[in-house]
Structures are given as structure tokens and as C-alpha cells.
Scaffold this active site. Sequence first.
Site: not given
Ligand code: CAP
Ligand code: MG
Length: 435
Positions: A310, A362-364, A277-278, A187-188, A384, A159, A386-387, A318
Site C-alpha cells: 500500500h 487503496s482507500g476511498g 498493509h501499512r 481487511d487489515e 483496490q 467489507k 472496498g466500499g 479517502k
Molecule cells: C480501503 C481499506 C484500506 C485503506 C488503507 C480501508 O477500503 O481497506 O485499508 O485504504 O489505506 O479499510 O479503508 P475502502 P492506505 O476502499 O472501503 O476505502 O492504502 O492508504 O494505507
Molecule cells: Mg482496510
Amino acid sequence: MKASDRYDYTSGYVDESYRPGKHDLVMEYYTEPAEGISLRRLCDLIAGESSIGTWTHISTMNPGIAKRLKPHVYHVDEKRGVIKVAYTDELFEWGNMPGILSSVAGNIFGMKAVKHLRLDDIHFPQSIMRKYHGPEGGVPGIRKLTRTKDRPLTGTIVKPKVGLTAEQHAKVAYEAWSGGLDIVKDDENLVSMSFNNFDRRMQLTLKMRDKAEKETGEKKIYLANVTAETLEMLRRAKLVHRLGGEFLMIDILTAGWAGVQSLRDFGHDHKKFLHGHRAMHGAFTRDPKQGISMLAIAKIARLIGIDTLHIGTAAIGKMAGNKDEELAMEHEIEQEHIPEDDRMHILKQDWFHIKPSMAVASGGLHPGLIPDLIKVMGKDIVAQAGGGVHGHPDGTRAGARAMREAVDAAMQGIPLKQYTKTHPALAKAVQKWGC
Ligand code: CAP
Ligand code: MG
């Protein structure tokens, strides 16, 4: 009346005495008809439009075609709006996923007669399954590659999502690996930017991976996002291969299934694992009455050959999600609206030669959530953040350490609060985000 008109193929698809055979592709839909149309009439329209039919009798149809290829709507649950349709595999080009979906998940979503339609589940017959590789390594291959057994793998997404130069990106990745994470992922939406060229990012980041591996003695993984137009994607995949990367990452829905299949074929020839990644799945999965379920998407992804996918965080992180559905993808958990045994833990269920895929949460996420995550999702996952890594008060390396410490605490059954007393990186993460 012409001979062709005598054979009715605009109706007569519902046959509740029919039992799907081993050559049938079985689709389950939730559906609601538009005003003035009965559910049974809608069944005919869905079955026809997704196979051999159209809105009227046509002179080019003949009874032979209809007899051979007509699908059977063999289950109609008027109360729940659930219908099941069996399509003979003769209707499809088996190894062509876009072609299959253009039939059974195509025009039908847009018909006027449909008020709501959601593809909830797919059961592929063995004839179709045989045409796909499945994951290159899957859970056993990933375990072997990472030399891990009894714990979740930990990872981060560099990030900010986009903005860093290739040099900065590689440095952040190095910090994350050095702090103890197994996996670093692009990242995606990070592809090849003017300020962060793909080729340069690969060279620098994989060099940093080698350095971190040497220094830590652990296997480190880089999920290199090769998502692009297909020919360019394959060029990027080749570069990752030449530079010694083991994993290729693809945004499965924005790239499309054709792209996933092409990349999987490359992976098969070059022994590469795929991370899926979805991004964009919410457009299909979020409305419980309309679209395509994540279960169905996950099945297709696994069949083609996604090693790590994912699936959400079981409502802990999140992103919006359906906890029951996510757990059903991963574990053997009964869902009210998913009653059949063979629908359970679809990433791992026994599918002939197809290896199990590993779920990615992943996500929050942040270290304070890890024990709960493991409790609900188990240890065969990638956790996983990121933040939750780069937002650590002392930076990426400390954030990575805190994630790993959270996993260690959970695996030893030690409450996180207690573990923070002897682990300052974790303590600071918990202080910031709680546990
Ligand atoms: C997580 C993440 C993932 C999302 C995708 C983002 O980052 O890299 O792409 O979690 O969600 O960019 O948000 P954080 P999912 O850890 O900073 O939230 O796995 O539900 O498809
Ligand atoms: Mg992402």
C-alpha cells in the site's frame, strides 16, 4: 584526564569533507534543534546516540572503537534542516532489520535536544542488501502468476471490515472474483475472530477461489491476512500454504519488522508472495517534520520482501497522503525535498538481486476514479476498492464488474461516461459516485 577521555566521541561527528563509501549506510534526516542548541551540536548528538555515543565521556570507550565505528555527518543544510549521516556497516548486524533501526531510527527521536526529527530516506549498502530476499515474485512474478500484462490488477477488500462469518466472507469473495476482480483481500483488522475463525475462513475462501477460477478461466488471488503473534502467524501461513494459497498478507507496522522478516523467510522456503498493509503508518508519516517517511518504510518493506505494498492513492481517494512522495515511490518523479536521483521510484529502482514491488492504491476508490488513478500512477498497480465495490447499488458482483469495466475503458482510452452507455454495471456505479 584518563586516556579514554582524550578521544572525543561526544562531538566531532560533523565532517563535510567525508564522502560515503560503498560500505556505508546513509541516513537522511530532517531535524530542528531544541532551543539553545545549534544544528551542528544536534548533529553530534544524533550521530552519537544512534551509534557509539552517550551524553558524557565514558571510561569504557577507547580510541580504537571510535576510530573504527564513528559515523560521519557529511552533509548539513542549515537552511532546510536536512542532515545526512554515513554509518559504517560494521555498526550493524546486516540481516537484522529491528537491530539496524534500533540504532538509526531509535532513541534519537526522543532526545530532549531534538525539537523535530524525521527520517526521510535510507540508502542501504550492498553488504546489507545481500542479507535480504526482496520480493519473492515482485512485479514480474505477479504478472506471470495472474497472466496479465497491460492493465492494472483490480482488487477488493471484503467489507464490512469485520462482522461477517467465515461463510459470508467466502461468499462475498466469490461474488467479487466472479464479477471480474483479480484479487480479494482480508481487511487489515480481520484476523481470527470468535465469529470468523481464521482456519475456517481460509478453507472456505480458498475453495471459493478455486470455483471462481474454474468458472471464469482467470487466475484469482486471495490475500490472506495472517497478521498475529509471530509463531501463530507462521502456523497460519503454513495453513494457507497447505490449502494452496499463493499470497500471505501482513500488517507490516503493527506486526513489526521482525515478524515481516520471519514471514518472508517462510515465504522464501514455500514460494509465497507477501502483501504488505501499512496500517499505523500515519503515526509515523503524517507530520512532515516528525517521524519516519513512507519512502523509508517502503524501502525497508521492499528490501525484506513485500511483493505488493500500500502506498496511497496520490490524493485521489479517502486517505491523507503526500502525492509527490507517493509518486516518487512509484515513478521517476523529481521532488523538491527528494533531490537525489537514486531516491526515485523506489519500489522499482535497480537494487541488485531485489525484485521490484508492486504499488497498491487503496482507500476511498470507486470505478469513477480509476481513469485518473491510472493516469497518475500508471498500469503497474493494484487498484483496490472496498466500499467502491460492495457499495454498488446491485451488490458486490456488479461492483466488481464496474471496477473491471472502468479499467478496461481507461486502458482503451475511452471516456468513462461514453463507456457507461454500453456497460450498465459501470453506469450505476458512476450514477452513485460520479466520475
Ligand atoms: C480501503 C481499506 C484500506 C485503506 C488503507 C480501508 O477500503 O481497506 O485499508 O485504504 O489505506 O479499510 O479503508 P475502502 P492506505 O476502499 O472501503 O476505502 O492504502 O492508504 O494505507
Ligand atoms: Mg482496510
